[in-house]
Scaffold this motif. Structure first.
Motif, PDB file in Angstrom:
ATOM      1  N   ALA A 195      15.089 154.804 -64.001  1.00 31.82           N
ATOM      2  CA  ALA A 195      13.654 153.803 -64.161  1.00 31.82           C
ATOM      3  C   ALA A 195      12.684 153.905 -62.963  1.00 31.82           C
ATOM      4  N   GLN A 237       8.992 155.279 -62.830  1.00 31.02           N
ATOM      5  CA  GLN A 237       7.830 154.377 -62.422  1.00 31.02           C
ATOM      6  C   GLN A 237       7.030 154.899 -61.360  1.00 31.02           C
ATOM      7  N   LEU A 288       5.267 158.207 -63.102  1.00 32.18           N
ATOM      8  CA  LEU A 288       4.052 157.638 -63.887  1.00 32.18           C
ATOM      9  C   LEU A 288       2.943 157.204 -63.075  1.00 32.18           C
ATOM     10  N   THR A 289       3.058 156.480 -61.995  1.00 31.20           N
ATOM     11  CA  THR A 289       1.957 156.008 -61.004  1.00 31.20           C
ATOM     12  C   THR A 289       1.288 157.077 -60.651  1.00 31.20           C
ATOM     13  N   LEU A 328       1.838 149.763 -62.181  1.00 30.64           N
ATOM     14  CA  LEU A 328       3.083 149.479 -62.854  1.00 30.64           C
ATOM     15  C   LEU A 328       3.890 148.621 -62.279  1.00 30.64           C
ATOM     16  N   VAL A 377       9.775 149.381 -65.179  1.00 31.75           N
ATOM     17  CA  VAL A 377      10.206 150.325 -66.374  1.00 31.75           C
ATOM     18  C   VAL A 377      11.614 149.865 -66.779  1.00 31.75           C
ATOM     19  N   ALA A 424      11.580 153.933 -73.100  1.00 34.14           N
ATOM     20  CA  ALA A 424      11.313 153.459 -71.803  1.00 34.14           C
ATOM     21  C   ALA A 424      10.056 152.412 -71.930  1.00 34.14           C
ATOM     22  N   LYS A 425      10.206 151.210 -71.858  1.00 33.95           N
ATOM     23  CA  LYS A 425       9.447 150.130 -71.853  1.00 33.95           C
ATOM     24  C   LYS A 425       8.840 150.196 -70.459  1.00 33.95           C
ATOM     25  N   VAL A 426       7.260 150.319 -70.233  1.00 37.20           N
ATOM     26  CA  VAL A 426       6.603 150.293 -69.075  1.00 37.20           C
ATOM     27  C   VAL A 426       5.599 149.374 -69.069  1.00 37.20           C
ATOM     28  N   TYR A 427       6.091 148.260 -68.108  1.00 38.74           N
ATOM     29  CA  TYR A 427       5.152 147.166 -67.974  1.00 38.74           C
ATOM     30  C   TYR A 427       3.912 147.277 -66.872  1.00 38.74           C
ATOM     31  N   LEU A 440       7.886 156.814 -74.111  1.00 40.17           N
ATOM     32  CA  LEU A 440       7.134 155.684 -73.404  1.00 40.17           C
ATOM     33  C   LEU A 440       6.475 154.828 -74.329  1.00 40.17           C
ATOM     34  N   PHE A 448       4.078 151.529 -73.515  1.00 37.96           N
ATOM     35  CA  PHE A 448       3.409 150.680 -72.618  1.00 37.96           C
ATOM     36  C   PHE A 448       3.193 149.261 -72.950  1.00 37.96           C
TER      37      PHE A 448
END
Length: 122
Positions: free
Chosen positions: A15, A19, A22-23, A40, A43, A52-55, A93, A95
């Motif tokens: 995770a 993160q 992805l950033t 971000l 994750v 994957a939940k990406v906050y 993914l 978001f």
């Protein structure tokens, strides 16, 4: 009754790597004008690494519009992760806008208001 397993150390590492990657992908390769300054926040990866939940939070722009843009670009970003990650399954993914900072600001304002009213009463 089945005991709920806590996430493994490997899940946290995956995770965290997702993160970080992805950033970088969002900042350097995503060209959607609806995605402005995105941070971000975290994750969460499912135990089977399928999802994957990406906050995220935004500094500038509309959070709803940014969420739509990021979810539309999820396939592109996932493809970028395939090239960077060395794991068997790269998760799909999802978001989600993280309202934690908004809630914290609201709570701080309430606390400040309560302290101010208390000092007036004294």
């Amino acid at each position: 009754m089945a005991a709920r397993k806590s996430p493994s150390n490997r899940s946290f590492k995956v995770a965290d790597q997702i993160q970080r990657d992805l950033t970088e992908l969002i900042a350097r390769e995503l060209k959607d004008p609806r995605v402005g300054m995105v941070t971000l926040q975290g994750v969460e990866v499912t135990p089977d690494y399928a999802h994957a939940k990406v906050y995220f939070s935004v500094l500038v722009g509309d959070p709803q519009e940014t969420e739509e843009a990021l979810n539309q670009a999820a396939g592109f970003l996932r493809n970028g992760l395939f090239k960077r990650l060395h794991i068997h399954t790269v998760p799909t993914l999802h978001f989600h806008f993280d309202r934690t900072t908004e809630r914290a600001a609201d709570l701080n304002a309430l606390i400040a208001k309560a302290v101010a009213s208390r000092s007036k009463d004294d």
